[in-house]
Design a protein around this motif. Structure first.
Motif, mmCIF file in Angstrom:
data_model
loop_
_atom_site.group_PDB
_atom_site.id
_atom_site.type_symbol
_atom_site.label_atom_id
_atom_site.label_comp_id
_atom_site.label_asym_id
_atom_site.label_seq_id
_atom_site.Cartn_x
_atom_site.Cartn_y
_atom_site.Cartn_z
ATOM 1 N N CYS A 5 14.411 0.530 -8.163
ATOM 2 C CA CYS A 5 14.959 0.652 -9.516
ATOM 3 C C CYS A 5 15.980 -0.453 -9.813
ATOM 4 C CB CYS A 5 15.598 2.023 -9.715
ATOM 5 S SG CYS A 5 14.397 3.377 -9.809
ATOM 6 N N ARG A 6 16.515 -1.062 -8.764
ATOM 7 C CA ARG A 6 17.432 -2.185 -8.973
ATOM 8 C C ARG A 6 16.698 -3.527 -8.992
ATOM 9 N NH1 ARG A 6 21.283 0.233 -5.055
ATOM 10 N NH2 ARG A 6 20.828 -1.479 -3.615
ATOM 11 N N GLY A 7 15.391 -3.494 -8.812
ATOM 12 C CA GLY A 7 14.605 -4.723 -8.856
ATOM 13 C C GLY A 7 14.626 -5.519 -7.578
ATOM 14 N N GLU A 8 15.043 -4.902 -6.465
ATOM 15 C CA GLU A 8 15.109 -5.631 -5.199
ATOM 16 C C GLU A 8 13.796 -5.601 -4.432
ATOM 17 O OE1 GLU A 8 18.553 -5.180 -2.748
ATOM 18 O OE2 GLU A 8 19.757 -4.413 -4.410
ATOM 19 N N THR A 9 12.956 -4.624 -4.682
ATOM 20 C CA THR A 9 11.661 -4.539 -4.025
ATOM 21 C C THR A 9 10.706 -3.769 -4.925
ATOM 22 O OG1 THR A 9 10.554 -4.023 -1.930
ATOM 23 C CG2 THR A 9 12.153 -2.410 -2.745
ATOM 24 N N THR A 10 9.498 -3.521 -4.432
ATOM 25 C CA THR A 10 8.497 -2.832 -5.237
ATOM 26 C C THR A 10 8.236 -1.431 -4.698
ATOM 27 O OG1 THR A 10 6.656 -3.645 -3.884
ATOM 28 C CG2 THR A 10 7.348 -5.014 -5.747
ATOM 29 N N LEU A 11 7.708 -0.583 -5.562
ATOM 30 C CA LEU A 11 7.345 0.760 -5.142
ATOM 31 C C LEU A 11 6.240 0.700 -4.092
ATOM 32 C CD1 LEU A 11 7.726 3.802 -5.541
ATOM 33 C CD2 LEU A 11 6.070 3.704 -7.410
ATOM 34 N N GLU A 12 5.302 -0.243 -4.256
ATOM 35 C CA GLU A 12 4.210 -0.390 -3.286
ATOM 36 C C GLU A 12 4.749 -0.752 -1.909
ATOM 37 O OE1 GLU A 12 2.777 -0.875 -7.357
ATOM 38 O OE2 GLU A 12 4.373 -1.872 -6.237
ATOM 39 N N GLU A 13 5.773 -1.591 -1.877
ATOM 40 C CA GLU A 13 6.360 -2.001 -0.604
ATOM 41 C C GLU A 13 7.072 -0.826 0.073
ATOM 42 O OE1 GLU A 13 7.535 -4.946 2.360
ATOM 43 O OE2 GLU A 13 5.870 -4.626 0.973
ATOM 44 N N ILE A 14 7.736 -0.002 -0.712
ATOM 45 C CA ILE A 14 8.415 1.173 -0.156
ATOM 46 C C ILE A 14 7.391 2.127 0.466
ATOM 47 C CG2 ILE A 14 9.858 3.167 -0.696
ATOM 48 C CD1 ILE A 14 11.242 0.408 -0.832
ATOM 49 N N LEU A 15 6.301 2.345 -0.246
ATOM 50 C CA LEU A 15 5.260 3.234 0.264
ATOM 51 C C LEU A 15 4.620 2.657 1.526
ATOM 52 C CD1 LEU A 15 3.608 4.200 -3.136
ATOM 53 C CD2 LEU A 15 4.949 5.700 -1.667
ATOM 54 N N ARG A 16 4.437 1.347 1.558
ATOM 55 C CA ARG A 16 3.834 0.718 2.738
ATOM 56 C C ARG A 16 4.710 0.888 3.969
ATOM 57 N NH1 ARG A 16 4.365 -3.827 5.721
ATOM 58 N NH2 ARG A 16 6.129 -4.547 4.475
ATOM 59 N N VAL A 17 5.998 0.692 3.793
ATOM 60 C CA VAL A 17 6.904 0.703 4.937
ATOM 61 C C VAL A 17 7.230 2.114 5.405
ATOM 62 C CG1 VAL A 17 9.245 0.115 5.650
ATOM 63 C CG2 VAL A 17 7.894 -1.544 4.406
ATOM 64 N N THR A 18 7.414 3.032 4.464
ATOM 65 C CA THR A 18 7.768 4.398 4.854
ATOM 66 C C THR A 18 6.543 5.271 5.085
ATOM 67 O OG1 THR A 18 7.899 5.148 2.547
ATOM 68 C CG2 THR A 18 9.913 4.282 3.550
ATOM 69 N N ARG A 19 5.351 4.770 4.676
ATOM 70 C CA ARG A 19 4.099 5.516 4.790
ATOM 71 C C ARG A 19 4.183 6.870 4.078
ATOM 72 N NH1 ARG A 19 4.442 2.804 9.684
ATOM 73 N NH2 ARG A 19 2.611 1.585 10.214
ATOM 74 N N ALA A 20 4.940 6.869 3.004
ATOM 75 C CA ALA A 20 5.035 8.098 2.216
ATOM 76 C C ALA A 20 3.803 8.210 1.321
ATOM 77 C CB ALA A 20 6.299 8.084 1.362
ATOM 78 N N SER A 21 3.354 9.407 1.080
ATOM 79 C CA SER A 21 2.186 9.616 0.224
ATOM 80 C C SER A 21 2.635 9.749 -1.217
ATOM 81 C CB SER A 21 1.445 10.883 0.651
ATOM 82 O OG SER A 21 2.301 11.994 0.599
ATOM 83 N N GLU A 22 1.798 9.243 -2.123
ATOM 84 C CA GLU A 22 2.141 9.330 -3.540
ATOM 85 C C GLU A 22 2.006 10.770 -4.024
ATOM 86 O OE1 GLU A 22 0.494 6.446 -6.141
ATOM 87 O OE2 GLU A 22 0.268 4.964 -4.579
#
Length: 556
Positions: A539-556
């Motif tokens: 939300c601060r524009g430092e990374t993407t939602l896709e990148e967060i999901l990739r790294v944490t392996r959280a399910s949408e």
């Protein structure tokens, strides 16, 4: 404009943009004059500027495209001679009916480009590459591959002398040096050289993600591995067993350590070089992703005279860097600090560091027991891998020592249950465990090319994005530009969760609760998970939602 005046103008351009100091520019100009070489080559060879940054500046100064990726010579070079191209540092990439694309590391000198235009009668489209990339394009792959095929000694049962000769061949030396320079220039953390059935794949890990760099003839595998083994003082004749080593070289004026690991595969030895660039590692909590609140919690745990602080996560999640940052803050003249590691990744003045040697029985547990007789204040154990090490760590904390270590678990809460599963008593754990840090590394968006967009209402509701943004949430996508080598990301930061042993969490541990229950107790008291931290960054524009999901392996 004559070459000298163009070089003068470019030098002033570098100084005006604070890319180079006036003193260093003057030194480079003196060396250029004394050696009769170009200013560009002098700047690169002296290490005053990384080759990538120098190429970026040249491209901007000359208003030319920046070539990304390896430089590969065009198939049809007639009537151009290799000697002419090498001498002038120009590499034809693509030949068309009316145009020829040429990579140059020094667009200030137009002699080579004008020569190509004259000989081919084609219009030259210039692109800027690094010196290493252009020079590397002329490594004679065919010559080396043919030479290797004639050396039966390289096959199984080959002599050590033949292997050493192979490793000392000029093409092999140039190739290894080119790959290392390219990797350092692109801020890669690892170089992977992987032999396949008909080729050798070269990959770099950039910001935690592997990228294909180039493909070499299969015959190159033996030369490259032998060369690196010689540099790392490994046994070049042993190709049946894995080997580990280190090497230390200067690249672009920087002193860099490499960890080397080889392992036998079906088609030859696979080689990985881990790049340990101490100048690139900033041991600062803010740089690691700790905001003010998280840094305060970390420092509060470090100020306690005894207890255990754990950093958890998979390999490559930044655990070791977090521990070294903590050691940097603890490293005071009134404290004695001892570490045992496997291996020692970064040397720190004022800290007594040692490396495990399992082959002689010097394990983490054995080293830790010896440490307790050295009257230490702070101990760091590279990793708690077994019950014995965990028990000695608990003993150290109970006897008044502050102990830092790592554990391979996916979350902070899972570290607690992992220690319980190892056989550690729950009451001992709650008495000694001060803080558990769960962490990952996530790629930062390139600020030069990120693209904002409004998430859909469904996306906002699913991830509760309004709780992370003051106004209507805005997210960003990766795009790609010259600044980030067309990847869209530039650098990494940490995703963190800090599990403090509050009373409700202690009660859950004593009740032998599972990791999920422990995490819920902690979040109810204000702990934000790594995924929630990632949403803050998105939300601060430092990374993407896709990148967060990739790294944490959280399910949408």
């Amino acid at each position: 404009m004559e070459l000298i005046s163009r070089e003068l103008a470019f030098g002033q351009y570098l100084v005006d943009r604070a890319l180079l100091s006036g003193t260093l520019l003057q030194q480079a100009q003196e060396v250029s004059s004394e050696t009769h070489s170009s200013l560009v080559r002098s700047l690169a060879k002296l290490g005053f500027m990384p080759e990538g940054r120098l190429a970026d500046a040249l491209a901007e100064f000359e208003d030319l495209p920046r070539h990304m990726g390896p430089v590969r010579l065009a198939d049809a070079l007639e009537p151009l001679s290799i000697e002419f191209l090498q001498f002038h540092g120009v590499a034809p990439l693509k030949v068309g009916d009316t145009e020829i694309t040429v990579a140059t590391a020094n667009p200030l000198d137009e002699t080579g480009v004008r020569g190509i235009e004259f000989v081919t009668e084609l219009k030259v489209k210039g692109v800027v590459a690094t010196l290493g990339e252009v020079d590397g394009a002329f490594v004679n792959v065919t010559e080396l591959a043919a030479e290797m095929e004639t050396r039966a000694a390289v096959d199984s049962g080959g002599s050590i002398e033949a292997l050493r000769d192979l490793a000392s061949d000029a093409p092999a030396i140039r190739l290894v040096q080119r790959l290392i320079t390219m990797a350092v220039d692109r801020r890669a953390s690892d170089i992977h050289i992987e032999p396949l059935e008909s080729s050798v794949k070269v990959r770099f890990r950039l910001d935690g993600v592997l990228h294909d760099i180039e493909s070499l003839p299969q015959g190159f595998a033996g030369a490259v591995v032998s060369r690196v083994k010689v540099m790392a003082h490994l046994n070049i004749a042993e190709r049946r067993l894995p080997q580990d080593g280190r090497l230390h070289i200067t690249v672009n004026g920087k002193s860099i350590d490499f960890r080397v690991a080889t392992t036998p595969t079906l088609h030859g030895e696979s080689l990985v070089l881990r790049i340990l660039d101490r100048q690139e590692v900033e041991l600062d909590f803010a740089r690691l992703g700790f905001d003010a609140a998280r840094a305060a919690s970390m420092r509060a745990a470090l100020e306690k005279p005894y207890g255990i602080i754990l950093s958890t996560g998979p390999t490559g999640s930044g655990k070791t860097t977090t521990l070294y940052t903590a050691l940097k803050e603890l490293n005071q003249p009134n404290r004695k600090i001892l570490t045992v590691e496997d291996p020692i990744e970064y040397m720190m003045a004022g800290v007594n560091q040692t490396q495990v040697k399992p082959q002689i029985g010097y394990t983490f547990a054995a080293a830790l027991r010896a440490f307790l007789r050295q009257d230490p204040d702070v101990l760091m154990v590279g990793e708690i891998r077994d019950r014995e090490t965990a028990e000695v760590a608990i003993q150290a904390a109970l006897t008044g020592h502050l102990l830092l270590s790592t554990l391979h678990t996916n979350t902070a809460a899972a570290a607690v249950t992992r220690l319980l599963d190892m056989g550690i008593d729950d009451f001992l754990l709650t008495s000694t465990l001060n803080l558990v840090i769960g962490q990952r590394l996530v790629r930062r968006l390139c600020p030069s090319c990120r693209i904002p967009y409004r998430p859909t209402p469904q996306l906002i509701d699913r991830f509760e994005l309004k709780s992370f943004a003051i106004e209507s949430p805005t997210l960003f996508r990766a795009a790609g530009c010259a600044s980030c080598a067309s990847v869209g990301y530039l650098g990494r930061t940490g995703l963190l969760e800090l599990l403090e042993l509050s009373e409700p969490v202690r009660r859950a541990v004593l009740a032998r609760a599972d990791a999920g229950t422990i995490e819920r107790e902690a979040t109810a008291l204000g702990m934000r998970t790594m995924f929630q931290h990632g949403l803050e960054l998105a939300c601060r524009g430092e990374t993407t939602l896709e990148e967060i999901l990739r790294v944490t392996r959280a399910s949408e």
